[in-house]
Each structure stands twice: as C-alpha cells, then as structure tokens.
Design an enzyme around this catalytic site. Sequence first.
Site, PDB file in Angstrom:
ATOM      1  N   THR A 192       0.821  -1.205   0.000  1.00 23.12           N
ATOM      2  CA  THR A 192       0.000   0.000   0.000  1.00 23.12           C
ATOM      3  C   THR A 192       0.862   1.266   0.000  1.00 23.12           C
ATOM      4  OG1 THR A 192      -0.180  -0.225   2.392  1.00 23.12           O
ATOM      5  CG2 THR A 192      -2.010  -1.055   1.080  1.00 23.12           C
ATOM      6  N   PHE A 207      -6.951   4.453   5.771  1.00 27.87           N
ATOM      7  CA  PHE A 207      -6.392   3.372   6.587  1.00 27.87           C
ATOM      8  C   PHE A 207      -7.478   2.556   7.268  1.00 27.87           C
ATOM      9  CE2 PHE A 207      -3.133   6.632   6.256  1.00 27.87           C
ATOM     10  CZ  PHE A 207      -2.034   5.884   5.869  1.00 27.87           C
ATOM     11  N   CYS A 245      -5.554   0.225  10.268  1.00 27.50           N
ATOM     12  CA  CYS A 245      -4.165  -0.161  10.023  1.00 27.50           C
ATOM     13  C   CYS A 245      -3.269   0.176  11.210  1.00 27.50           C
ATOM     14  CB  CYS A 245      -3.666   0.542   8.764  1.00 27.50           C
ATOM     15  SG  CYS A 245      -1.923   0.257   8.418  1.00 27.50           S
TER      16      CYS A 245
END
Length: 498
Positions: free
Chosen positions: A293, A421, A428
Amino acid sequence: MTEAPIRAEQPKGFRSAELGWPELDRIPHPPHRVPLLGDVVGVNRRTPLQDSMRYARRLGPVFRRKAFGKEFVFVWGARHTADLADESRFAKHVGLGVANLRPVAGDGLFTAYNHEPNWQLAHDVLAPGFSREAMAGYHPMMLSVARRLTEHWDRAAAAGRTVDVPGDMTKLTLETIARTGFGHDFGSFERSRPHPFVTAMVGTLTYAQRLNTVPFPLAPLLLRGASRRNAADIAYLNHTVDELVRARRAGGEGDGDLLDRMLLTAHPETGERLADRNVRRQVITFLVAGHETTSGALSFALHYLSRHPEVAARARAEVDRVWGDASEPAYEQVARLRYVRRVLDESLRLWPTAPAFAREARQDTVLAGEHPMRRGAWALVLTPMLHRDPEVWGADAERFDPDRFEAPAVRSRAPHTFKPFGTGARACIGRQFALHEATLVLGLLLRRYELRPDPAYRLRVTERLTLMPEGLRLRPERRAPVREPASDLRRPVPGAGD
C-alpha cells in the site's frame, strides 16, 4: 515445513445481501441485469473497483451489485460511512476479497475474523512497535534504504533514462519493512527483475481478486492453472518467512524489532505468546501489507507532483527550508514537512491504495436512519468515492489540491470523511510507520530531483486488491545542491485536474 495450501472455497459465513437487508429492493442497482450472472454488462474483471466507482456515480451513496447469484451492498456517502464507523453498532467484516487471502495470511492482523483471539493478542503485543520511540529507531534504517533508491535514480539521471516508479517504490518499501521489522535484506535494488517474494505476493493478491470474478462452483475448473500457481506462490511465501524466522532463532535476539516482539514478547496481562504458526502469518501480513500500500501511495504522489509543477515547487521549497543544508533529515524534521504531507494525503484521497473496507452490523439496526440491517448484514465502503463525495469535498472533488488538507479545512470537515487506513479498532496498525516513511521519501526525492513526466502518459490504475499506477515512468533530473534554506512558500494557484 510449509503448510499445505488451503483449498479455495467460499469463505465461511458469507452472507448475500438479501439475507441481511430486509428492504433490499429500495436500494438501486445497475440496469440490464442478466439472469444467473447478474450485473455483468459492461464490466471488466480486471477493474472491479473502478467499475463500482462508475456505478456509484450513477446510482448514489448506497447501491447494490449482483454477481453469480450473490448480492453485495456498496456504501460511499459520507453520512452513511460515518454511521458504519460507529464501533458500538458495527465491526470489521472480513469480506470476500480479504477472506480470499486467508490461505496465506490466516488469522493475521488484517485477515483475522473478529472472533479469533490471535488478532487482539497480536495487536497488543505489536502496538508498542509503532510508538514514537520505536518510529525514531526505524528512521536511520529508512534513510539507509532510501539511499539505495537515490543511487539507482542518480544513475538513471546521469544517463538521461526514465525510471519505473511503481517498480522502484515497491523495491524501496519492501526493503524498508523487511529491514526495519525483520532484519532481512531482499537485495531488491541489486536485481534487474522483481524479487521472487514480490512476484509471489502479487500473484496471491491477483488470484484473490480473480476468485471474486468467477462463479464459485466453476472456480476449480476455470482457475485450475491459476490455482496451481497460487499454491506455489503461497508455498514460496511460507518458505521465505520460515527461513527468516529460523535464522533469527538461530542467531539469537535482534535489536527489538517487530520479529523480536513476535517471538519473545508475552502479552502484558495474560502472559500469552504468539504461536509459531501465527508468527508466520503476522510476518507475511506485515511484509505484504507493509509495503504494497505504501508503494502505491508514493507512486500516485509522484505522479501528481510531476503533473503539477507549482505544487512540486512549493513542496520542494518547504523541504529546503525545513531541512536546510543538512545532507539528511533528523527524525523530528520529517514531521515538519506539513505541505509534503498534504500532498501525500491528497494523493491518498483520490486513490487510497487500500480502496475499500467492509463493516458488519453487531445487532439489528438501521443504517443512517434509512436502511434496516439485520445482525451480521454487511456493506462495502468504497473509499475512493467517499473521498469524492461532493457534499464533503465540493463540486471539484476530482481535482488534485493539497490545500484541502490545510488545518482549518480539516477541522471544518465532519469526522470519518477521510479513511485511507480503514476505521475503528481494526484500522491499520502501521499507519504512522507508512506516513513517516512516505513523507521522508517524498522529501528526499523532491530535494534531489526535478521530476519530468512523459507528456503522453495518462493515468491508468491497476487493481490487485490494492491500487497502483500502471506503466508510470518519470525522468529524474538532478538539482543543484542546496546551499541556503529557501523561504518563499507563497501559495500557488492549484493546477488543473489530472
């Protein structure tokens, strides 16, 4: 010894929308449904996310799609997303795309079901690894890996060559998480082709997405060859991580990195430790999610910087002013690159590289006062569309403008409108790691190079559960060394949209 790959099958507990949304008929769907197949007219199996974005623009903030007899509800309206973020009523849902990764990541932090205890255990054990003190300890290693990138780009600049931006960002972020988290060097910059770990990782991500695009009963037949390759990819990932863990055990403790925490740290309250099998799954989760990512975020940001020279000039002036004539920044100086961080945030707004997250109802409830949901019903939040909601971001939401993230603008927006996120307890865990790494790298590249784009290039986005610019190449040109801090940070007029 590696585990036998788990047979691809429909994830346990999958619930088609008609089972959880009692008033499903009120939710719009695309026209021209085909019996049995569903909403397949005009779709591309390689770009399901971008297809859903196109439908979202036509159908509104809550809509549904049907594929092979299974109905899915999508949400992107800011008001509806904010409701789904209510942790007292909703929780993370491990949707099909994520569940398809469980053969390799199992009950790792990203793919664990809510009822699996290893998620909370791993989170509590590993969270201190992302504290401010820990982050400061990672900073020198991040700089060391970034030097390998700039050496590679220096050679390209001297020869007048272009660079493969997504490929190089993947090398950078893989080496960064591998070295800071696990004391391992993949030697990515010394290779002319991607490391086999990257090839296997991309293969598993691509296969997980492909499983969503074929009817479940036909998957063993239609994906027979792909399934064999996926099994080989999983075996390679498992073997690589098993060797990494074996070397650490044989060599004794490292320097307190993430792998040390996984192997040596007990839960502060229960005294429980991560089992060996779960350690493997957590290492794979961090190596894959910890670089895939971030490399996409850096690649999109570099694309936009190359296409908006006035933004790049302003960001570069900030870097020169904040870092002065120091050859490399201190840890504290990275956080002072507020405009560079806004460039990164705006890139993540337009193309969040983890482009969706799913939420399920903990109890019978009503979404945003409009749509009844039974306990266990779930919806997929389309993050790129949430980030384009005109009620939040204005009529020009498609335009790239980092000043959307000036402090007054951020404070004026409602919560839960910017979600690159994820959300809630399962958001995350490595967010600050990724943001520090990406801001540092953007600062270093802006300070060292002018970024020349190919005028003929038009942004194309490739999907493999995550998002990445396809075919993006830039020509770096070395700047003259900085002698004096620059001070002119006057605000430019934002450029036209890409």
